[in-house]
Every structure is written in structure tokens, then in C-alpha cells.
Design a protein around this motif. Structure first.
Motif, PDB file in Angstrom:
ATOM      1  N   TRP A   1      11.572  -2.560   9.216  1.00 21.88           N
ATOM      2  CA  TRP A   1      10.521  -2.136  10.166  1.00 21.88           C
ATOM      3  C   TRP A   1      11.074  -2.103  11.581  1.00 21.88           C
ATOM      4  O   TRP A   1      10.820  -1.176  12.346  1.00 21.88           O
TER       5      TRP A   1
ATOM      6  N   LYS B   1       6.015   3.174  11.446  1.00 22.69           N
ATOM      7  CA  LYS B   1       5.531   4.300  10.646  1.00 22.69           C
ATOM      8  C   LYS B   1       6.209   5.571  11.112  1.00 22.69           C
ATOM      9  O   LYS B   1       6.253   5.876  12.308  1.00 22.69           O
TER      10      LYS B   1
ATOM     11  N   ARG C   1       9.381  13.527   8.462  1.00 21.20           N
ATOM     12  CA  ARG C   1       8.966  14.013   7.145  1.00 21.20           C
ATOM     13  C   ARG C   1       9.445  15.460   6.949  1.00 21.20           C
ATOM     14  O   ARG C   1       9.929  15.824   5.890  1.00 21.20           O
TER      15      ARG C   1
ATOM     16  N   GLU D   1       0.763  -6.025   7.251  1.00 18.19           N
ATOM     17  CA  GLU D   1       0.933  -4.575   7.324  1.00 18.19           C
ATOM     18  C   GLU D   1       2.114  -4.259   8.229  1.00 18.19           C
ATOM     19  O   GLU D   1       2.302  -4.912   9.244  1.00 18.19           O
ATOM     20  N   PRO D   2       2.932  -3.255   7.893  1.00 20.71           N
ATOM     21  CA  PRO D   2       4.007  -2.874   8.813  1.00 20.71           C
ATOM     22  C   PRO D   2       3.424  -2.452  10.154  1.00 20.71           C
ATOM     23  O   PRO D   2       2.333  -1.874  10.194  1.00 20.71           O
TER      24      PRO D   2
ATOM     25  N   TYR E   1       9.298   5.793   4.286  1.00 24.86           N
ATOM     26  CA  TYR E   1       7.832   5.839   4.180  1.00 24.86           C
ATOM     27  C   TYR E   1       7.212   4.592   3.590  1.00 24.86           C
ATOM     28  O   TYR E   1       6.010   4.380   3.721  1.00 24.86           O
ATOM     29  N   ASN E   2       8.030   3.780   2.919  1.00 23.09           N
ATOM     30  CA  ASN E   2       7.464   2.554   2.384  1.00 23.09           C
ATOM     31  C   ASN E   2       8.413   1.377   2.621  1.00 23.09           C
ATOM     32  O   ASN E   2       8.828   0.688   1.688  1.00 23.09           O
TER      33      ASN E   2
ATOM     34  N   GLU F   1       2.715  -0.391  13.626  1.00 26.39           N
ATOM     35  CA  GLU F   1       2.589   1.044  13.886  1.00 26.39           C
ATOM     36  C   GLU F   1       3.948   1.683  14.187  1.00 26.39           C
ATOM     37  O   GLU F   1       4.255   2.783  13.734  1.00 26.39           O
TER      38      GLU F   1
END
Lengths: 312, 344, 311
Positions: free
Chosen positions: B253, B335, B341, B329-330, B245-246, B332
Motif C-alpha cells: 500500500w 487505490k 488500469r 481497509e487499504p 488492484y488488490n 485511499e
């Protein structure tokens, strides 16, 4: 490996500008890229033994032509004044029971032995490649029949077949080669067939076929070049075998006939007088062994160099 | 939590006929009790070499330790003799390999292969070892162990063989189990079963696991912490949540972006990472990923960054984390959608 | 098991049938052959041949007569020596060849496997290089030259071993060594590369990862798997020993079947050539069958000719 300690504060703001690079750069394969054959040759060159083998073969090849003239004798003239003479300044390798110069005979024998060995191996390759490529490429029924024939011929020991053939064939250089190649090609056919079967299902063949290339073209333009490695190795290792077979047959009196001389006939004649004139055996025997050794180490070197598994 | 294994600044090189290949370059990590650490990376990243170095199973030569330390329960393994290592292998640390088709001896019954380590490490008699072998086969979920114990590996299916391997590895209740791509060679349905089995057994026998994989799906399912390897280095490490998540390293990535997301938006495309891994016979001076990194800066080519500590558990070696670099920013694609999750 | 054996036996008979037919045709083609109309042989033998094969009958009748006799293990009279049958010749000479052959096979296997294993275990060390130099020399020196050299040095010069004949164990040493060397060298190379493959295999890593020591790993795990290619080489090994015996028995003056065969070739004793050829082929087929049976004992994956599993 850990980098030398870097003080982050020492970096300039300009270091954080985006890196400008050639777009193609990222897709380029890192590390030196060499073609298969270049790579193989480079590895072969590192093999000292194989290079030594090459040197020996080249030397023998040259001497088989120059040896006679250098000695000043020919290989067939009897001279009853100088029979069974030990090596001397006159006759460098001595003389045989008929007074013939062994030095001249050795190099003449080299010519015959090398000729038979290389010729037999080449014919094996030609028949074997054609047979194996056809069987492997077409597969199915064709393959089954062709390989069954090969299997039956192969089930009789090679030397036994050659001996039986030499019993019924008139003796001579070419009949000897014919007898040796009668079943000699089978090994090569099996290797080529295996390679072709494996390769024909691969993508580039499919691609060639999709592009409309016909069977002949696919077979000889695409498949055969890719089986060249194993073919070369087998060829090189067949030559010493053929030289051995010739010597073996000549030893049994089924090989080359007088006045022709081969290393085999010379060995055969010398063994009967071994106790008294061992030098007569030494020279032809030494050169048979040296030649077989040379071809064997070249073949081993080529196999190691061409084997992609060794590329690690 | 107690540290079972501490690897510090490990370097493992190989002498090949071309050059010295620096397969592992300064790798450090800890493994805690009852924890599963996943080491993730593509082939050639040094993850398998790292794991085999812990067992000292790297053939030397051509391999060699070029510095660093591997401490098991506080004891230095690099200094141990071959004889001392024999008492550790299979008893304290054991290993499962990638391909169950080739990792069992084809000419020995599975029962005998299990019994070997019991006889060696626990001084059992043959009869005792057989009895324990039956228990182990039962434990790893092989039906009808009485019949199976005397069979040869070729009579087992792929999934069963891997269960057999796990039985061998767990025979002596090791403290650490190294699983090198244990599910890669298996069918997807079997993969899940094997992972479940490993998780179950971890609870039962209190083993710490190092899970080597290139498959982030496996990581999400089975691991507590993750170390991402690239070019012989760990470039980012953190808990599974942190990595998913981070993520902060562009290579992470990229890995996340190349992972299929079953429940993600249908227009989302799988992102391949362009380029090829660096040649470790001549490793780059700076960050190994710089040549493929879409965000590379001048500094990346020349200097390998230190770790930037993002939390107690997450560290990342990327210059983007320096305050002077442009904010990125990473993408899309990196993500993680809802599906992953939920699995946590 | 029973069915497999019957099947194998059937295919053996078929192969032998082909071999008998081919030899018959070849001998038919031979100038002055036994079934040719013009020949110079003693009248007693001609009469004997006539009785047996009906030389004036059409060819196919002769062929069937010969085939029928061979099926009953009767190879007919010698073509050159009055009063001797081919069976007599085989019976009296085979035991020498068998003894010599078994001794050579034992030598080739034991030394070859030993050299191959130590070379692989000490890969890329001087031990490895030495073993492989010995092997490449063994392949490059023809057996009859080695035989002559051994005879010259050990028998004629040093006088430590008998020159020729076959009367005691000491007599067998030189011919057995000469016969065994080339196959021994092949086995050493085969064993080395197979052992290297096995030592790099995953299951050897598994065995090491269990904490077994190197000796146990080598002997219990590696050797049994690595020996498989050598077992498949046993067929060619028998061939090498058999054809090698042609020259070796000649050089050492051993009255074995190989020497008889060479003799028959030189004398153009066609019935003996045919008989021994068929005998050699039968011998070879039987040994290949034995090797296959042995294989099923060593490799649990192979059950009587069928592959039991993949990998």
C-alpha cells in the motif's frame, strides 16, 4: 532466515491488539549512530600498524629529550681517545670519528630531524590551507591567478628548488625550513582548494549564507573543519617527506651544519666510512627509516579511517 | 507454463567488519518461460543481491550462500563450479546493469564487447562475430551500426549505451535476462523506449525477464508478475493486476501510495512511508516492516507471518490477513486510479 | 594533432623561459655569483665570462645575453674549470644518467605494476599484505640509505657485485635498484588501489556476466583501465629518478649528470648549476609531453588534451 515453524493457532487474541509505540520511534534511525570522528577513531584504533606508528613517534619524541641525559654524554664533545669505537657498555651505539657518543648524537639528531620535519609540514599546512581556501572559496579570477602561480612553482622539481635555494641562502636551521616550505605548500593548497570548491556549493554553506554569515565566518567555521580529514592525512604524510628532504640535503652537505647534528648529517658522515664502521651508519639510518615508516603507517591508517567510502 | 528458474529459500549474507549482514533472508520465487517478473523494493531490500546471486556474481567472500537453492532448467546453480558458471553466464542467463555510463568498458569498442561473448559461447570467428554484432546493433535500434560498431562507449549517448548493453546481453539468445534497474539512470523519454525495446525483444527471442526496479510505473508497463521485497524478504507476490488492484500488505500500500498518479484527483497527495528500512546486520525478529507499519500489532513484532495464499498466484506475508486481526481497509492513496488500469 | 603539438610546444617554451629567468635571478642573489661584481675566479674564466656575458654591462643586458645563448642551447663556460663549457659537461655525463635512469624506470614500472596487480587480485590475503608491507618499506627507506645498505651487503660483504663505477651491466644493478625502489613502491600502491577500484566497477561485472573467465577479465578488461593512474605517475616518476640520481651517482661514483650537478653545487660552479637546472627542466617538460601523448594512445576518451566524453 526462516523462522521456527509457528503454529498460527497457538497465537492468542491479545496478540492481535494494535502495537502501542512511541511516535518518535518510527523515525529513529535503526542501527548504532556514531559521529564521523568517533567512527573514524574507532576504525583507526583497529589498525594495529597505525597504533604501532603512534607508539614509535611518542617513544622517539620522549627519547629525543631524555636520550642525551641517559647516556651521560653530550652530542658535540670530541674525545680523541675513543674514536670509532664499536657499540659497548661505555658507548651504547659506539662513537664516531671524532669520538662523539653516537647514542647521544642519535637522540639529539632525533630532536633536530623531528623538529624540522614537523615544523616544515606545519608551515606547509598553514600556507597551503590559507592559499587553497581563498582560491577555492572565491573561485573565478582570484582562483585562476593563485593556482597559476602555484602551477609555475610546482613545475620545477621540488628537490631541485630546495637545492637551488640552499645554494643562495645562508645555511642554518630556519633557512633550511624556509627552503623546504618555499614550494612545499603547493600540494596542500591544491587539496584544500579542491575540497573547498566541492563543499562550497553544498547546502549547509548555502544555508549559512542565507542566514547572513559573512565570508570569513563561512570559510573558517564551516569549510575548513570539513576539509580537516584530508588536511590531517596530508600533514601526516608530509612529515616523513620533510624528514627525508632534510636528510637528503644534509647528505649533500646543504643541510644542518656542525656542530648541530641531524640524522642526515650523521648518515652522510657514516657513509664515507661504511666499509670499516658500518654501525655508524646503522643507527641514524635505522631511525630515519623507522620514523618515516611510523608517519607513513599513521597517515595510511588515518586515510583509511577517515575515508567515508570505507564505511560500508 | 514451464518453469525456467526456481529460487527456494535463498539466503545470502555478507561479512562486514561490523557484523554479518543478512541481505537476503529466505527468498523463494519461480520464473516461467517468456514471462517478466518484476522484483520491487527500495534500496537495501535485497533485490539486487538476489538477482546477482542467480548469476553467482556476488563476490565471495565477503558474501556467502547461507542455504537455499537456485535451479535453472532443473539444475542446481549453487553447486556449480566457477568454470561451469562461465558456460551459463552470458549464454543461458545474462544481465543488464543500472548505469549504462559505467557498465561498458571505456577502453574497448562496443563491437568488441559484443563479440566477446559470441566468440566465447558460440565459437564464432572474429569476422562472424562482427557480422552478428552488426545485426544485434540493428536489432536494438542503433542507427548506422556500420559506423557505431567501432566506436567507444563514450561516443554513445546514455540511451544508446543501454541499447548496446542489451545487445551484449542478448547476443547468445539467453533463456533468462536479468535487468537490474535498467532505466533508472535514463531520461524519462528514453526509459519508455528501452522498456518497449525489451518487450519487443522478449517476443522475438523468447527470453524470460527478471526486472529489478523500485519504480512501480515501470512494473505496470513491463511486467506480468510482481514480487515485493522488503528487509531481505518477499512480503507480497502476485500478478500485476493483483498487486495493483488488490494489494494486501501495508508495505505494498505504501509503495502504491508513493507512486505519482498523473490522472488522479488533484487533491490526492503523495504518501511517503515514514521511517527507514531495518538494519539487516541485526534483523528484527518479527515482520521487518512492523517498525514502520501503521497497522502493526503485537504479534508483528515477534513473529514473521507465513504466506497467506489469496489466490493461485497471490501470496502475502501479513498478519492482517489472519481472521483474528482487526479489519483494515487499504488507504485511499493506495487505490490505483483509472490511468493505470488503462495501461494494462 | 599538429595544432595541439604546437600549442604544447609553446607552453613548454613559456615554462622554460620562466625557469631560466628564475634561475638567473637566484644565481644573481648568490653570494659571489657569476654575475656579481666581486668574485675570486681564475682570470681566464673571468675573461671568458666577460666576453660572453659582458660582466660590466648592466644587469638586463647580461640577462638578455644569457637568454639568447640558452635559446641556442649554449650554457656558457664552467665557472670553476678552465677550458670546459657547461655543454661539454652535460654531453659527456648525460649518457650515464640516461642509461641508469631508463633501467630504473623499467624496474620501477615492471615490479611496481606486478606487485600492485597481484595484491589487488589477492585482496586481503597474505599475498596482498606482503606486497603492501614491501611497498610501505620501500616508501620509508630513503634511497641513499638503501644504496649504502646494498653497497655494504652485496658489494663489500658478499662481493657478488661491483662496489662502484659504471663499466658493465653488473655495475648498474645496485644503483638502479636503489633508485627504483621508492617509485616502485608508489607504483605498487597506486596500481593496487586503481586495480581494486576497477575490479569493483560495473563493466567488470558486465564482463563477468558474459561468462568470460577471470584471467580474461583481468587482462583484457581490468588491466588496461587500471594502468591509467600509473601512466599519469610517469611524470613524477621521472622527477624521482632524476633527483634520486643526485645522491645515487655520488654514492656509486658514477660520472653522470646528477653527480656533476651535486659537484657544481658543492663547488659553487654557478654556470653549471644554471645550465644543468635548465637542462633538467627541459628534460622533464619533454617527458611530460611524451607521457601525455602516450595517454592519448591508451585512453580512447582523451583526444589530444581534450576530454572526449564524460565518465
Amino acid at each position: 532466515m526462516s523462522q521456527p515453524e509457528l503454529n498460527r493457532a497457538e497465537l492468542e487474541q491479545s496478540d492481535f491488539e494494535p502495537l502501542v509505540r512511541d511516535e518518535a520511534e518510527a523515525e529513529k534511525i535503526s542501527g548504532e549512530s556514531t559521529s564521523y570522528w568517533q567512527d573514524a577513531w574507532r576504525r583507526f584504533k583497529k589498525n594495529k600498524l597505525a597504533l604501532f606508528g603512534m607508539g614509535v613517534i611518542v617513544f622517539l619524541g620522549i627519547m629525543s629529550f631524555l636520550g642525551g641525559p641517559i647516556s651521560g654524554y653530550d652530542y658535540y664533545t670530541n674525545d680523541y681517545m675513543v674514536t670509532n669505537k664499536a657499540p659497548s657498555l661505555e658507548h651504547w651505539f659506539g662513537t664516531d670519528p671524532l669520538g662523539r657518543d653516537i647514542f647521544a648524537r642519535t637522540w639529539y639528531g632525533a630532536k633536530i630531524s623531528l623538529f624540522i620535519g614537523i615544523m616544515a609540514a606545519l608551515i606547509d599546512v598553514i600556507i597551503g590551507v590559507i592559499w587553497g581556501a581563498i582560491a577555492g572559496y572565491f573561485g573565478g579570477r582570484t582562483d585562476e591567478i593563485m593556482m597559476r602561480i602555484a602551477d609555475i612553482l610546482y613545475s620545477v622539481p621540488y628537490l631541485l628548488v630546495v637545492i637551488l635555494l640552499m645554494v643562495i641562502l645562508p645555511q642554518g636551521l630556519w633557512t633550511l625550513i624556509l627552503a623546504m616550505t618555499f614550494t612545499g605548500w603547493i600540494n596542500m593548497a591544491r587539496i584544500v582548494r579542491g575540497q573547498v570548491m566541492q563543499l562550497r556549493s553544498e547546502e549547509y554553506v548555502l544555508a549559512a549564507r542565507t542566514l547572513g554569515a559573512n565570508s570569513n565566518r563561512i570559510m573558517f567555521r564551516h569549510l575548513v573543519p570539513n576539509t580537516l580529514g584530508p588536511i590531517l592525512v596530508t600533514l601526516t604524510l608530509t612529515i616523513p617527506n620533510a624528514i627525508f628532504t632534510e636528510a637528503f640535503l644534509s647528505y649533500l652537505g646543504l643541510g644542518v651544519q656542525a656542530p648541530l647534528a641531524s640524522w642526515g648529517t650523521m648518515t652522510s658522515e657514516a657513509i664515507s666510512a661504511l666499509q670499516y664502521y658500518p654501525f655508524q651508519l646503522f643507527f641514524p639510518a635505522f631511525f630515519i627509516c623507522l620514523t618515516m615508516l611510523a608517519f607513513n603507517v599513521i597517515g595510511d591508517g588515518m586515510r583509511d579511517a577517515l575515508d567515508p567510502k570505507a564505511r560500508k | 507454463m514451464k518453469k525456467v528458474l526456481e529460487v527456494k529459500d535463498l539466503n545470502v549474507f555478507f561479512d562486514t567488519y561490523k557484523a554479518e549482514v543478512q541481505a537476503v533472508r529466505g527468498v523463494s520465487f519461480d520464473l516461467h518461460e517468456k514471462e517478466t517478473l518484476a522484483i520491487v523494493g527500495e534500496s537495501g531490500s535485497g533485490k539486487s543481491v538476489t538477482s546477482q546471486s542467480i548469476m553467482k556474481l556476488i563476490p565471495m567472500p565477503p558474501g556467502k550462500f547461507a542455504g537455499g537453492s537456485i535451479k535453472f532448467n532443473g539444475e542446481e546453480l549453487i553447486d556449480k563450479s566457477e568454470r561451469q558458471m562461465e558456460d551459463i553466464r552470458g549464454k543461458e542467463i545474462s544481465m543488464i546493469f543500472q548505469d549504462p555510463m559505467t557498465s561498458l568498458n571505456p577502453t574497448m569498442t562496443v563491437g568488441k564487447q559484443i563479440a566477446e561473448s559470441l566468440i566465447k559461447h558460440q565459437n564464432m570467428s572474429k569476422a562472424q562475430a562482427r557480422k552478428r554484432g552488426l545485426e544485434l546493433l540493428e536489432l536494438v535500434g542503433i542507427p548506422n551500426p556500420e559506423a557505431r560498431i567501432d566506436q567507444y562507449p563514450h561516443e554513445y549517448s546514455g540511451g544508446m549505451r543501454q541499447r548496446g548493453m542489451i545487445a551484449i546481453a542478448l547476443a547468445c539468445n539467453p533463456k533468462v535476462l536479468i535487468a537490474d534497474e535498467p532505466t533508472t539512470a535514463l531520461d524519462v523519454t528514453i526509459q519508455a523506449q528501452i522498456l518497449d525495446l525489451m518487450r519487443d525483444l522478449q517476443d522475438k527471442v523468447n527470453t524470460s525477464i527478471i526486472l529489478i526496479t523500485h519504480d512501480l510505473g515501470v512494473v505496470a508497463n513491463a511486467a506480468h508478475r510482481v514480487a515485493v521485497m522488503y528487509g531481505g524478504k518477499i512480503i507480497e507476490t502476485g500478478t500485476v493486476d493483483e498487486i495493483f488492484y488488490n494489494p494486501t500488505h501495508p508495505y505494498t500500500w505504501g509503495l502504491l501510495g508513493s507512486m505519482p498518479d498523473l490522472e488522479g484527483d488533484s487533491d490526492e497527495e503523495l504518501q511517503a512511508i515514514p521511517g527507514t528500512p531495518p538494519d539487516l546486520a541485526d534483523p528484527p525478529k518479527g515482520c521487518p516492516f512492523a517498525a514502520r507499519c501503521p497497522y502493526a500489532m503485537k504479534v508483528c513484532e515477534n513473529h514473521m507471518p507465513d504466506y497467506f495464499e489469496l489466490s493461485d498466484t497471490q501470496k502475502s506475508a501479513c498478519w492482517l490477513l489472519d481472521e483474528r486481526s482487526p479489519k483494515v481497509e487499504p488507504p485511499e492513496s493506495a487505490k490505483v486510479g483509472g490511468s493505470k488500469r488503462d495501461e494494462q | 594533432m599538429g595544432r595541439y603539438l604546437i600549442q604544447r610546444f609553446g607552453s613548454m617554451v613559456v615554462s622554460l623561459f620562466f625557469i631560466v629567468t628564475i634561475t638567473f635571478i637566484l644565481m644573481q642573489l648568490a653570494p659571489g655569483g657569476p654575475f656579481a661584481s666581486e668574485k675570486k675566479i681564475p682570470p681566464e674564466i673571468e675573461q671568458q665570462m666577460n666576453e660572453k656575458y659582458g660582466l660590466n654591462d648592466p644587469l638586463h643586458i647580461q640577462y638578455f645575453n644569457y637568454l639568447k645563448d640558452v635559446a641556442q642551447w649554449d650554457f656558457g663556460p664552467s665557472f670553476k674549470y678552465t677550458g670546459q663549457s657547461v655543454n661539454d659537461i652535460i654531453n659527456r655525463s648525460f649518457e650515464y644518467s640516461l642509461l641508469l635512469g631508463l633501467e630504473s624506470i623499467f624496474l620501477a614500472l615492471s615490479i611496481g605494476v606486478f606487485l600492485g596487480v597481484i595484491a589487488a587480485l589477492r585482496h586481503n590475503t597474505s599475498v596482498d599484505y606482503t606486497a603492501m608491507v614491501i611497498a610501505v618499506l620501500g616508501i620509508s627507506v630513503p634511497n641513499f640509505i638503501l644504496a649504502a645498505a646494498l653497497q655494504y651487503f652485496f658489494a663489500m660483504k658478499l662481493g657478488v657485485l661491483p662496489v662502484a663505477r659504471f663499466d658493465s651491466f653488473l655495475h648498474t644493478i645496485l644503483p638502479a635498484v636503489a633508485l627504483a625502489t621508492t617509485p616502485m613502491a608508489f607504483i605498487a600502491r597506486l596500481m593496487r588501489s586503481s586495480m581494486l577500484d576497477v575490479l569493483n566497477s560495473d563493466y567488470i561485472k558486465t564482463a563477468k556476466a558474459k561468462g568470460l573467465n577471470e584471467r580474461v577479465v583481468t587482462y583484457r578488461h581490468a588491466l588496461r583501465n587500471a594502468i591509467m593512474p600509473v601512466v599519469s605517475y610517469l611524470g613524477p616518476l621521472v622527477v624521482a629518478i632524476l633527483t634520486g640520481s643526485f645522491v645515487i651517482e655520488e654514492i656509486f661514483d658514477i660520472p653522470g649528470l646528477g653527480a656533476e650537478f651535486v659537484n657544481s653545487v658543492t663547488n659553487r660552479d654557478y654556470t653549471v648549476i644554471m645550465g644543468t637546472t635548465v637542462f633538467f627542466s627541459a628534460l622533464l617538460l619533454v617527458s611530460i609531453l611524451l607521457v601525455d601523448l602516450l595517454y592519448t594512445l591508451i585512453d580512447p576518451r582523451i583526444k589530444f588534451g581534450k576530454e572526449g566524453g564524460k565518465s
